[in-house]
Write a protein that holds these residues in place. Structure first.
Motif, PDB file in Angstrom:
ATOM      1  N   UNK A 189       1.891  18.326  -1.742  1.00  0.00           N
ATOM      2  CA  UNK A 189       1.173  18.793  -0.311  1.00  0.00           C
ATOM      3  C   UNK A 189       0.592  17.216   0.094  1.00  0.00           C
ATOM      4  N   UNK A 190       0.015  16.615  -0.849  1.00  0.00           N
ATOM      5  CA  UNK A 190      -0.646  15.216  -0.316  1.00  0.00           C
ATOM      6  C   UNK A 190       0.456  14.066   0.221  1.00  0.00           C
ATOM      7  N   UNK A 191       1.515  14.230  -0.518  1.00  0.00           N
ATOM      8  CA  UNK A 191       2.662  13.144  -0.010  1.00  0.00           C
ATOM      9  C   UNK A 191       3.429  13.827   0.860  1.00  0.00           C
ATOM     10  N   UNK A 192       3.772  14.885   0.825  1.00  0.00           N
ATOM     11  CA  UNK A 192       4.634  15.785   1.630  1.00  0.00           C
ATOM     12  C   UNK A 192       4.047  15.986   3.307  1.00  0.00           C
ATOM     13  N   UNK A 193       2.830  15.910   3.334  1.00  0.00           N
ATOM     14  CA  UNK A 193       2.209  15.973   4.683  1.00  0.00           C
ATOM     15  C   UNK A 193       1.929  14.482   5.083  1.00  0.00           C
ATOM     16  N   UNK A 194       1.898  13.501   4.553  1.00  0.00           N
ATOM     17  CA  UNK A 194       1.863  12.110   4.922  1.00  0.00           C
ATOM     18  C   UNK A 194       3.035  11.576   5.053  1.00  0.00           C
TER      19      UNK A 194
ATOM     20  N   UNK B 283       0.854  -1.102   0.006  1.00  0.00           N
ATOM     21  CA  UNK B 283       0.006  -0.013   0.013  1.00  0.00           C
ATOM     22  C   UNK B 283       0.762   1.256  -0.036  1.00  0.00           C
ATOM     23  N   UNK B 284       2.079   1.196   0.793  1.00  0.00           N
ATOM     24  CA  UNK B 284       2.808   2.653   0.947  1.00  0.00           C
ATOM     25  C   UNK B 284       3.524   2.838  -0.467  1.00  0.00           C
ATOM     26  N   UNK B 285       4.022   1.621  -1.161  1.00  0.00           N
ATOM     27  CA  UNK B 285       4.808   1.861  -2.523  1.00  0.00           C
ATOM     28  C   UNK B 285       3.742   2.270  -3.517  1.00  0.00           C
ATOM     29  N   UNK B 286       2.277   1.589  -3.506  1.00  0.00           N
ATOM     30  CA  UNK B 286       1.523   2.200  -4.302  1.00  0.00           C
ATOM     31  C   UNK B 286       0.919   3.478  -4.283  1.00  0.00           C
ATOM     32  N   UNK B 287       0.756   3.932  -2.966  1.00  0.00           N
ATOM     33  CA  UNK B 287       0.354   5.359  -2.586  1.00  0.00           C
ATOM     34  C   UNK B 287       1.662   6.531  -3.159  1.00  0.00           C
ATOM     35  N   UNK B 288       2.606   6.098  -2.654  1.00  0.00           N
ATOM     36  CA  UNK B 288       3.678   7.317  -2.900  1.00  0.00           C
ATOM     37  C   UNK B 288       4.415   7.272  -4.172  1.00  0.00           C
ATOM     38  N   UNK B 289       3.424   7.327  -5.131  1.00  0.00           N
ATOM     39  CA  UNK B 289       4.143   7.553  -6.697  1.00  0.00           C
ATOM     40  C   UNK B 289       4.107   9.052  -6.973  1.00  0.00           C
ATOM     41  N   UNK B 290       5.143   9.723  -6.182  1.00  0.00           N
ATOM     42  CA  UNK B 290       5.264  11.146  -6.257  1.00  0.00           C
ATOM     43  C   UNK B 290       5.521  11.876  -7.580  1.00  0.00           C
ATOM     44  N   UNK B 291       4.660  12.988  -8.117  1.00  0.00           N
ATOM     45  CA  UNK B 291       5.106  13.437  -9.345  1.00  0.00           C
ATOM     46  C   UNK B 291       5.777  14.851  -8.906  1.00  0.00           C
ATOM     47  N   UNK B 292       6.631  15.064  -9.817  1.00  0.00           N
ATOM     48  CA  UNK B 292       7.514  16.382  -9.367  1.00  0.00           C
ATOM     49  C   UNK B 292       8.192  16.810 -10.808  1.00  0.00           C
ATOM     50  N   UNK B 293       9.330  17.206 -10.620  1.00  0.00           N
ATOM     51  CA  UNK B 293      10.330  17.845 -11.408  1.00  0.00           C
ATOM     52  C   UNK B 293      10.438  17.234 -12.825  1.00  0.00           C
ATOM     53  N   UNK B 294      10.617  15.780 -12.728  1.00  0.00           N
ATOM     54  CA  UNK B 294      10.307  14.925 -13.992  1.00  0.00           C
ATOM     55  C   UNK B 294       9.197  15.397 -14.770  1.00  0.00           C
TER      56      UNK B 294
END
Length: 439
Positions: A396-401, A352-363
């Protein structure tokens, strides 16, 4: 006698701001260590505040600076890829890296397909939808630092951290062909020239294979120069971690001149360089310097992103675009991630953690800038607004969690979240340990 104070020139202001930025680079990660708040969130807030000040002469919108946006984001990503590769302790292997192959072979294509269908169905043209999907599908190697493994030889490499780090390092090899597919379709639509053979032969086969091969050769060369030449000229004796930056630039530059995927080559170079002497202390020095450069470049970029947000980057958004972004972050990535991890020897919490933390960013910024700089799409402003919102909400979502989630995960694994060291049996949570892939 009165002292006349002149207005400082732009150089002095820039120098002062650079000093403050460097100080924040050093101090903020320590201050935020135990807070449910990430460094990128703070950077965006600072950037937004700066660009809300009156008489700021710069418009930081990527639409105003398309070429600069591509190059700056490109620089930040390649530095992050070198750092990610250097800090992976786990030796390369098909079985050892099973979680990575699942995320690349299943999660990534499913995510690209789902986002393309959603974006096309919600009103974007299919070519624009494909470019958007290719930009939003990869996990970012820059902003995902809080869910990645620790520095070399620290032992902070559970299945979650390893999976997200290795995925972020290698997923460019699958994302970039889809960016090129969108470009090829746009060119073909305008000119009528065939695209399939060139795309499969060049953008898929050649650029992936040559990128991996070029990265391996350059990594072997730098590994020999660093660890294996005669002792009096061995670079590892200098303690100068700048050699990692040199390897980054050479790997990226040479492979790009060969028209293959430089992002992929840099990560492979980092893995090969680390494998030359996996347990040597110099790996820590190379990683630490790379991380400092990455953090400084990332913070500068996010300050500009904060400025772009308050300067109207999100103005072209429609209600369906907000819905699309929420579906991508809360439905597409978690479900595609879970699908890719079915059958993996890991606990449900880890999956669940791997599936959730697919962070989008500079790429995502880079891929979109790269595509739009090569084809003229009619909804460029809307695409930038969608990607900007996706990155903002992801931060925001991933940074706060991320802090509470990773601290909870550490406790489940019997580690002290602050020191990373094992705790006694009586202090643990009593949950089952993670299933390990034998080395």
């Amino acid at each position: 006698m009165t002292l006349a104070l002149s207005t400082p020139d732009l150089y002095i202001i820039t120098l002062t701001c650079a000093g403050l930025l460097i100080a924040l680079v050093a101090w903020l990660p320590l201050a935020l260590r135990q807070l449910p708040l990430s460094l990128p969130i703070v950077c965006i807030l600072i950037g937004a505040a700066l660009f809300l000040l009156p008489d700021i002469p710069l418009d930081p919108s990527p639409l105003v600076w398309p070429d600069v946006t591509e190059r700056v984001t490109e620089f930040v990503v390649i530095i992050a890829l070198m750092g990610a590769g250097l800090k992976l302790d786990r030796p390369f292997g098909w079985r050892r890296w099973g979680v990575t192959w699942r995320l690349l072979a299943i999660t990534m294509p499913v995510g690209i397909g789902a986002i393309t269908l959603l974006a096309g169905g919600l009103g974007l043209g299919w070519i624009a939808a494909l470019l958007l999907a290719a930009s939003l599908a990869p996990t970012d190697p820059v902003l995902a630092a809080d869910v990645q493994v620790g520095p070399p030889r620290t032992g902070e490499e559970d299945e979650v951290r390893f999976g997200l780090t290795s995925e972020a390092g290698l997923n460019d090899g699958l994302a970039f062909p889809f960016v090129h597919l969108a470009i090829a379709l746009a060119v073909s639509r305008a000119s009528g020239e065939p695209w399939l053979g060139k795309w499969l032969g060049i953008n898929v086969a050649w650029e992936i294979v040559a990128g991996v091969g070029g990265g391996w050769v350059i990594g072997r060369l730098f590994g020999w120069l660093t660890f294996h030449i005669p002792a009096e000229t061995k670079l590892a004796k200098t303690g100068d971690g700048l050699i990692a930056i040199a390897a980054t630039f050479v790997s990226y530059g040479v492979t790009e001149m060969l028209h293959c995927y430089g992002f992929l080559a840099v990560f492979v170079t980092a893995l090969t360089l680390r494998a030359s002497q996996r347990d040597h202390a110099f790996n820590v020095q190379m990683h630490d310097l790379t991380e400092q450069v990455e953090r400084l470049a990332m913070m500068a970029l996010l300050l500009l992103f904060g400025g772009a947000l308050v300067s109207g980057l999100l103005a072209p958004l429609r209600a369906v675009d907000i819905l699309l972004v929420l579906l991508v972050l809360l439905v597409v990535r978690p479900l595609s991630g879970w699908l890719g991890l079915l059958g993996l020897r890991a606990t449900r919490a880890e999956k669940l953690t791997i599936a959730f933390f697919g962070i989008r960013g500079v790429g995502s910024f880079y891929y979109l800038a790269y595509g739009l700089n090569r084809v003229d799409l009619p909804q460029a402003e809307r695409l930038w607004a969608i990607v900007g919102l996706a990155v903002l909400l992801s931060i925001l979502l991933h940074g706060l969690t991320v802090t509470p989630a990773m601290r909870w995960l550490d406790r489940r694994h019997g580690r002290d979240p602050d020191t990373g060291k094992p705790v006694s049996a009586g202090e643990g949570s009593g949950d089952e340990p993670s299933a390990r892939v034998s080395s």
